[in-house]
Write a protein that holds these residues in place. Structure first.
Motif, PDB file in Angstrom:
ATOM      1  N   GLU A 210       6.251 -23.633 -13.485  1.00  0.00           N
ATOM      2  CA  GLU A 210       6.611 -24.600 -14.532  1.00  0.00           C
ATOM      3  C   GLU A 210       8.595 -24.189 -15.299  1.00  0.00           C
ATOM      4  O   GLU A 210       8.616 -25.135 -16.158  1.00  0.00           O
ATOM      5  CB  GLU A 210       5.918 -24.182 -16.056  1.00  0.00           C
ATOM      6  CG  GLU A 210       5.644 -24.867 -17.198  1.00  0.00           C
ATOM      7  CD  GLU A 210       4.609 -24.230 -17.892  1.00  0.00           C
ATOM      8  OE1 GLU A 210       4.198 -24.763 -19.128  1.00  0.00           O
ATOM      9  OE2 GLU A 210       3.331 -23.231 -17.882  1.00  0.00           O
ATOM     10  N   LEU A 211       8.838 -23.333 -15.335  1.00  0.00           N
ATOM     11  CA  LEU A 211       9.843 -23.221 -16.587  1.00  0.00           C
ATOM     12  C   LEU A 211      10.574 -23.918 -15.130  1.00  0.00           C
ATOM     13  O   LEU A 211      11.776 -24.550 -16.237  1.00  0.00           O
ATOM     14  CB  LEU A 211       9.959 -22.006 -16.364  1.00  0.00           C
ATOM     15  CG  LEU A 211      11.390 -21.313 -16.646  1.00  0.00           C
ATOM     16  CD1 LEU A 211      11.650 -21.754 -18.050  1.00  0.00           C
ATOM     17  CD2 LEU A 211      12.480 -19.700 -16.586  1.00  0.00           C
ATOM     18  N   THR A 212      11.356 -23.601 -14.095  1.00  0.00           N
ATOM     19  CA  THR A 212      11.863 -24.800 -13.594  1.00  0.00           C
ATOM     20  C   THR A 212      11.674 -26.882 -13.706  1.00  0.00           C
ATOM     21  O   THR A 212      12.311 -27.449 -14.109  1.00  0.00           O
ATOM     22  CB  THR A 212      11.586 -24.796 -11.677  1.00  0.00           C
ATOM     23  OG1 THR A 212      12.296 -23.817 -11.653  1.00  0.00           O
ATOM     24  CG2 THR A 212      13.302 -25.635 -11.495  1.00  0.00           C
ATOM     25  N   GLU A 213      10.371 -27.530 -14.180  1.00  0.00           N
ATOM     26  CA  GLU A 213      10.309 -28.277 -14.380  1.00  0.00           C
ATOM     27  C   GLU A 213      10.568 -28.459 -15.596  1.00  0.00           C
ATOM     28  O   GLU A 213      11.366 -29.035 -16.532  1.00  0.00           O
ATOM     29  CB  GLU A 213       8.749 -28.574 -14.140  1.00  0.00           C
ATOM     30  CG  GLU A 213       8.317 -28.349 -12.807  1.00  0.00           C
ATOM     31  CD  GLU A 213       6.915 -29.312 -13.150  1.00  0.00           C
ATOM     32  OE1 GLU A 213       6.197 -28.926 -13.765  1.00  0.00           O
ATOM     33  OE2 GLU A 213       6.037 -29.023 -11.959  1.00  0.00           O
ATOM     34  N   LEU A 214      10.289 -27.598 -16.742  1.00  0.00           N
ATOM     35  CA  LEU A 214      10.894 -27.292 -18.080  1.00  0.00           C
ATOM     36  C   LEU A 214      12.398 -27.651 -18.823  1.00  0.00           C
ATOM     37  O   LEU A 214      12.819 -28.467 -19.216  1.00  0.00           O
ATOM     38  CB  LEU A 214      10.497 -26.010 -19.281  1.00  0.00           C
ATOM     39  CG  LEU A 214       9.006 -26.260 -19.005  1.00  0.00           C
ATOM     40  CD1 LEU A 214       8.167 -25.305 -20.305  1.00  0.00           C
ATOM     41  CD2 LEU A 214       8.722 -27.913 -20.375  1.00  0.00           C
ATOM     42  N   THR A 215      13.168 -26.875 -17.679  1.00  0.00           N
ATOM     43  CA  THR A 215      14.889 -26.818 -17.615  1.00  0.00           C
ATOM     44  C   THR A 215      15.148 -28.309 -17.472  1.00  0.00           C
ATOM     45  O   THR A 215      16.402 -29.101 -17.852  1.00  0.00           O
ATOM     46  CB  THR A 215      15.298 -25.800 -16.786  1.00  0.00           C
ATOM     47  OG1 THR A 215      14.404 -24.473 -16.417  1.00  0.00           O
ATOM     48  CG2 THR A 215      16.639 -25.841 -16.542  1.00  0.00           C
ATOM     49  N   ASN A 216      14.983 -29.157 -15.907  1.00  0.00           N
ATOM     50  CA  ASN A 216      15.008 -30.308 -15.853  1.00  0.00           C
ATOM     51  C   ASN A 216      14.995 -31.150 -17.248  1.00  0.00           C
ATOM     52  O   ASN A 216      16.022 -32.223 -16.994  1.00  0.00           O
ATOM     53  CB  ASN A 216      14.486 -30.276 -14.866  1.00  0.00           C
ATOM     54  CG  ASN A 216      14.429 -29.444 -13.334  1.00  0.00           C
ATOM     55  OD1 ASN A 216      15.682 -28.580 -13.120  1.00  0.00           O
ATOM     56  ND2 ASN A 216      13.627 -29.701 -12.524  1.00  0.00           N
ATOM     57  N   ILE A 217      13.497 -31.153 -17.591  1.00  0.00           N
ATOM     58  CA  ILE A 217      12.732 -32.299 -18.458  1.00  0.00           C
ATOM     59  C   ILE A 217      13.995 -31.639 -19.902  1.00  0.00           C
ATOM     60  O   ILE A 217      14.445 -32.750 -20.178  1.00  0.00           O
ATOM     61  CB  ILE A 217      11.811 -32.042 -18.988  1.00  0.00           C
ATOM     62  CG1 ILE A 217      11.276 -32.063 -17.738  1.00  0.00           C
ATOM     63  CG2 ILE A 217      11.344 -32.905 -20.171  1.00  0.00           C
ATOM     64  CD1 ILE A 217       9.454 -32.337 -18.169  1.00  0.00           C
TER      65      ILE A 217
ATOM     66  N   GLN B  95      17.557 -33.167 -18.687  1.00  0.00           N
ATOM     67  CA  GLN B  95      18.144 -34.600 -18.207  1.00  0.00           C
ATOM     68  C   GLN B  95      18.057 -35.469 -19.579  1.00  0.00           C
ATOM     69  O   GLN B  95      17.714 -35.897 -20.531  1.00  0.00           O
ATOM     70  CB  GLN B  95      16.932 -35.037 -17.937  1.00  0.00           C
ATOM     71  CG  GLN B  95      15.937 -36.242 -18.032  1.00  0.00           C
ATOM     72  CD  GLN B  95      15.539 -36.566 -16.168  1.00  0.00           C
ATOM     73  OE1 GLN B  95      14.352 -35.843 -17.216  1.00  0.00           O
ATOM     74  NE2 GLN B  95      15.320 -37.972 -15.718  1.00  0.00           N
ATOM     75  N   THR B  96      19.276 -36.237 -19.716  1.00  0.00           N
ATOM     76  CA  THR B  96      19.359 -37.451 -20.941  1.00  0.00           C
ATOM     77  C   THR B  96      19.130 -38.736 -20.628  1.00  0.00           C
ATOM     78  O   THR B  96      18.476 -38.849 -19.471  1.00  0.00           O
ATOM     79  CB  THR B  96      21.198 -37.557 -20.159  1.00  0.00           C
ATOM     80  OG1 THR B  96      21.095 -38.164 -18.921  1.00  0.00           O
ATOM     81  CG2 THR B  96      21.794 -36.201 -20.281  1.00  0.00           C
ATOM     82  N   GLY B  97      19.159 -38.962 -22.069  1.00  0.00           N
ATOM     83  CA  GLY B  97      17.768 -40.344 -21.513  1.00  0.00           C
ATOM     84  C   GLY B  97      16.689 -40.582 -21.041  1.00  0.00           C
ATOM     85  O   GLY B  97      16.457 -41.524 -20.120  1.00  0.00           O
ATOM     86  N   ASN B  98      16.020 -39.284 -21.341  1.00  0.00           N
ATOM     87  CA  ASN B  98      15.024 -39.247 -20.434  1.00  0.00           C
ATOM     88  C   ASN B  98      13.581 -39.982 -20.621  1.00  0.00           C
ATOM     89  O   ASN B  98      12.893 -40.218 -19.630  1.00  0.00           O
ATOM     90  CB  ASN B  98      14.401 -37.935 -20.543  1.00  0.00           C
ATOM     91  CG  ASN B  98      13.956 -37.139 -21.997  1.00  0.00           C
ATOM     92  OD1 ASN B  98      13.052 -37.645 -22.691  1.00  0.00           O
ATOM     93  ND2 ASN B  98      14.497 -36.231 -21.817  1.00  0.00           N
ATOM     94  N   GLY B  99      13.552 -40.766 -22.529  1.00  0.00           N
ATOM     95  CA  GLY B  99      12.334 -41.312 -22.556  1.00  0.00           C
ATOM     96  C   GLY B  99      11.251 -41.285 -22.779  1.00  0.00           C
ATOM     97  O   GLY B  99      10.477 -41.701 -22.514  1.00  0.00           O
TER      98      GLY B  99
END
Length: 830
Positions: free
Chosen positions: A772-779, A782-786
């Motif tokens: 979960e921590l890895t997914e949160l870091t990616n989010i 992430q630029t302009g994730n929207g």
């Protein structure tokens, strides 16, 4: 030329004696009644020869209804009637059929008597002087009319033989009410045949051969109302020349009603099958169901039981002995009335298993102070109008069976259904055992299997689905419906009896004592023993069927229903089938220490010295106390007996707890969970249910604890209708838990396994959080994730996940260290 019947049958035999053995069992003979042997004479022949007296007229007369018709080939009565026919002729019993006096100047002499067993009659050849043959026959007929028997079917008729009879013994030709009349000569009309045959009895119909038919010889069919009329006509008219036509008569086969019915069934299968099924169902409802209800009533009332019969005989013997003592002048009243009869005293002397009763009845469980209040409450409840269920629960060995038997001992109408004999059995065995318990008789258990075979045959031949198979639930409900009818019958009789008593005392008034007696109606009691005793095996639907049936009995107030169960979930199961009413619950606890001590001393006697400390570890569990007494009587000391019981309990717990079976895929609990319960209960007498349930080993899941309670390992005390405290399932298990926890090696081994399991659980949680921590870091980066997430929310969640990873990591590290510690203690030294 001799006549046909004289040539074929009435052969002259010198000094003939009965019975004459003819080929093919032709039981025919000639009997000379004048002391000389003479041939029977054709009634149509004119006497000739120098030995004939021209003043006598000869004739033959036929008597019907002398013997029964031809019996079946292998009928044992045939031999009796053959001997009876012989004695009838030899002893001249036929003379009772002849008048004592004939008209004045007439002389009647009997010549030969010949019985015809196949057609049940008798030929009598005679000669008559002073009148014609017709006048002799008329005189005999008048005599028979004036001497009628008591019963009409025993009446004997006499007819003149006009033709030449043909007596045969063909097996396939049997007498029937329909005659086949052949014409040797011109055809006769229906009117002519009617005049000729009407004298022998009522005629149903006369049918001539159609004129268009070319079959020869021509014939007619004469149908009589009675078979006796047809046999008399055949024996008297066969061979007669009537109107220039000779008549030859035989019997036509008449199809029986059953033969016609079978033909109709075969030709109308679509209709006959449903009619047969309807007939079977109606017959079962009219005949078998009342029979079965009566059989069940016999079981409820016990009126034909051995105990009832012996008690009745004993009561009659006591009354007769008292009556004899009153009329006996030498009888002296004894100073003390004996407690038992002389016969019973003699029987007790020769009975090797007889034990002299003592005045101390503390061993009787019903006398315990713990049970007195419950017995009184249950007895009062059973006298009231049925309205709900009664549940008697308690751990195994607490005396539930003895408790309910003590209550039922004074009940007139009672029925007990044992679920342990029903659950886990095949369908055929289940129905057989249930029928035996309730005395459901007659029962046709094989019909269910036969219906299955018929359905298989129908499916294999036609492809259609058969409907002859009855479900197991349907058969059980059918048996219970008959039980319900028997219970309703008894309840209605008891209520009617009460109403009659009220009407009887209504005019004179009723005092309080009589009113209390009249108001008490003896309702039947149905006991369903070992309810929910077996789970997760075949036949669980039996519990549901019995519970729903009991709900109907309680709802309609037919009888009292008592459930006996050691399953803690029995209350919830009964509450589902009767949700609008509460269950009267009786929980049987263990006895107090002083009561348990008295119970043990009662059976041991004064030769044994037992203190409360010796049985303190057994508590008040009746089953354990009985085992303890048995071991003491076998020669063991108190401490040795207790230790032996503890070691046996440890072996049972290890097997039940599955400590040696770590492949617990199908288990209700794990060995680690079981060991946690052992450790806690070895240190404390009771543990909080909620605290144990929230422990990491259980993870907030109470199901393993409930299964342990069902297995008898622990007992859950209720508070506010929920589990509150956990105690050992038996008082003896407290010492067994202590002994198991005192095993140092076992304790280290189980603690190492516990730490390993908890380390694996926390490691799994850490890995999930890391993902979960890895997914949160990616989010977050992430630029302009929207995606609509704010960076602050993601940051807050990342901080919480990091914190939990640290917490779970520390716990996993701690349990890993604990695991390594105990593994180090258990390390094999080489």
């Amino acid at each position: 030329m001799q006549a046909l019947w004289r040539r074929n049958i009435f052969q002259l035999q010198s000094n003939v004696k009965w019975p004459l053995k003819y080929p093919l069992r032709v039981w025919r003979a000639n009997y000379s009644v004048e002391g000389t042997n003479q041939n029977p004479i054709d009634p149509l022949e004119v006497p000739s020869g120098p030995s004939e007296d021209p003043d006598y007229h000869k004739g033959v007369i036929w008597f019907d209804n002398i013997f029964p018709f031809k019996l079946p080939l292998f009928d044992p009565r045939t031999f009796y009637f053959e001997r009876h026919a012989a004695s009838y002729v030899n002893e001249k019993k036929y003379e009772a059929l002849l008048p004592a006096k004939f008209p004045e100047g007439a002389v009647f002499k009997a010549i030969n008597a010949d019985p015809n067993l196949k057609e049940g009659g008798l030929y009598l050849e005679f000669k008559y002087k002073g009148g014609t043959v017709e006048e002799a026959v008329e005189a005999i007929q008048n005599h028979l009319e004036n001497t009628k028997p008591v019963l009409d079917f025993l009446k004997v008729n006499a007819y003149q033989v006009k033709g030449t009879p043909w007596v045969e013994d063909l097996v396939s030709r049997k007498p029937s009410p329909r005659l086949h009349v052949q014409f040797i000569g011109p055809d006769l009309t229906v009117e002519s045949l009617f005049r000729e045959f009407r004298g022998f009895g009522r005629i149903v119909d006369i049918v001539l051969q159609p004129s268009s038919s070319k079959d020869l010889p021509r014939f007619a069919s004469v149908h009589f109302l009675r078979k006796r009329s047809a046999t008399s006509a055949r024996n008297c008219i066969h061979g007669e020349v009537f109107g220039g036509t000779k008549l030859l008569i035989g019997y036509e086969k008449v199809e029986s009603f059953w033969h016609k019915a079978w033909q109709w069934i075969n030709t109308n299968m679509r209709i006959s099958v449903f009619l047969i099924l309807a007939f079977i169902a109606s017959f079962t409802f009219i005949v078998f169901d009342p029979w079965r209800v009566n059989s069940i009533t016999n079981r409820l009332t016990g009126r034909y039981s051995l105990t009832h019969v012996t008690s009745t005989l004993q009561r009659i013997w006591t009354q007769l002995r008292a009556l004899f003592n009153q009329i006996n002048p030498y009888y002296v009243e004894p100073e003390e009335i004996p407690k038992e009869s002389q016969f019973q005293s003699l029987f007790n002397q020769i009975n090797p298993f007889y034990v002299e009763p003592t005045d101390n009845d503390s061993g009787d469980m019903s006398k315990w102070s713990e049970r007195q209040e419950q017995i009184h409450r249950l007895s009062t409840l059973l006298k009231q109008t049925p309205d709900n269920f009664i549940l008697i629960s308690g751990p195994r060995g607490s005396g539930k069976t003895q408790f309910i038997e003590e209550i039922l001992s004074n009940k007139k109408f009672k029925l007990k259904i044992r679920c342990d004999e029903l659950v886990g059995k095949s369908d055929f065995q289940l129905l057989s055992y249930l029928s035996s318990q309730v005395n459901f008789f007659p029962t046709f258990g094989f019909m269910a299997q036969l219906g299955g075979y018929i359905d298989m045959l129908i499916t294999a031949t036609t492809g259609a689905k058969g409907t002859f198979t009855t479900t197991n639930e349907g058969e059980i409900n059918k048996i219970l419906e008959c039980v319900t009818l028997a219970l309703e019958k008894i309840t209605f009789q008891q209520q009617k009896k009460r109403q009659d008593l009220l009407k009887m005392y209504e005019a004179d008034g009723i005092d309080e004592d009589e009113l209390a007696i009249i108001q008490s109606v003896e309702y039947p009691v149905v006991v369903i023993d070992d309810f929910l005793g077996k789970e997760n095996i075949r036949g669980q639907h039996v519990y549901d069927i019995l519970a729903k049936w009991a709900a109907q009995l309680a709802e309609y107030r037919i009888c009292q229903v008592v459930f006996v169960s050691e399953n803690p979930s029995a209350t919830r199961a009964l509450g589902k089938v009767l949700p609008t009413k509460s269950v009267e619950h009786f929980h049987l606890a263990d006895a107090k220490p002083e009561t348990a001590l008295e119970y043990v001393k009662k059976y041991l006697g004064p030769d044994y010295s037992i203190t409360s400390n010796d049985i303190a570890g057994l508590g008040g569990r009746m089953h354990d106390l009985d085992i303890f007494v048995t071991k003491l009587l076998a020669g063991l000391k108190a401490k040795d007996a207790f230790d032996d019981m503890v070691h046996h309990a440890v072996s049972s717990l290890r097997k039940i707890g599955r400590l040696s079976d770590f492949d617990h895929a199908d288990s209700s609990w794990t060995p680690i969970q079981f060991w946690k319960v052992v450790e806690l209960l070895s240190e404390k007498p009771e543990v909080s249910f909620d605290e144990l349930c929230i422990h990491p080993i259980f993870g907030g899941n109470p199901v393993p604890l409930h299964h342990m309670e069902r297995a008898g390992i622990i007992t859950c005390s209720q508070k506010h209708d929920r589990p509150y405290l956990i105690r050992p399932g038996r008082p003896l298990y407290k010492a067994a838990f202590e002994l198991m926890a005192g095993d140092e090696k076992q304790q280290w081994y189980m603690r190492a396994l516990t730490a390993k399991q908890l380390h694996a659980d926390y490691t799994k949680k850490v890995r999930a959080l890391e993902e979960e921590l890895t997914e949160l870091t990616n989010i977050q980066y992430q630029t302009g994730n929207g995606l609509g997430f704010s960076r602050d929310n993601i940051t807050t969640r990342r901080e919480f996940v990091v914190k939990m990873i640290g917490y779970y990591g520390d716990r996993a590290k701690s349990y890993m260290e604990t695991e390594l510690k105990y593994k180090g203690l258990l390390k094999l030294k080489e």
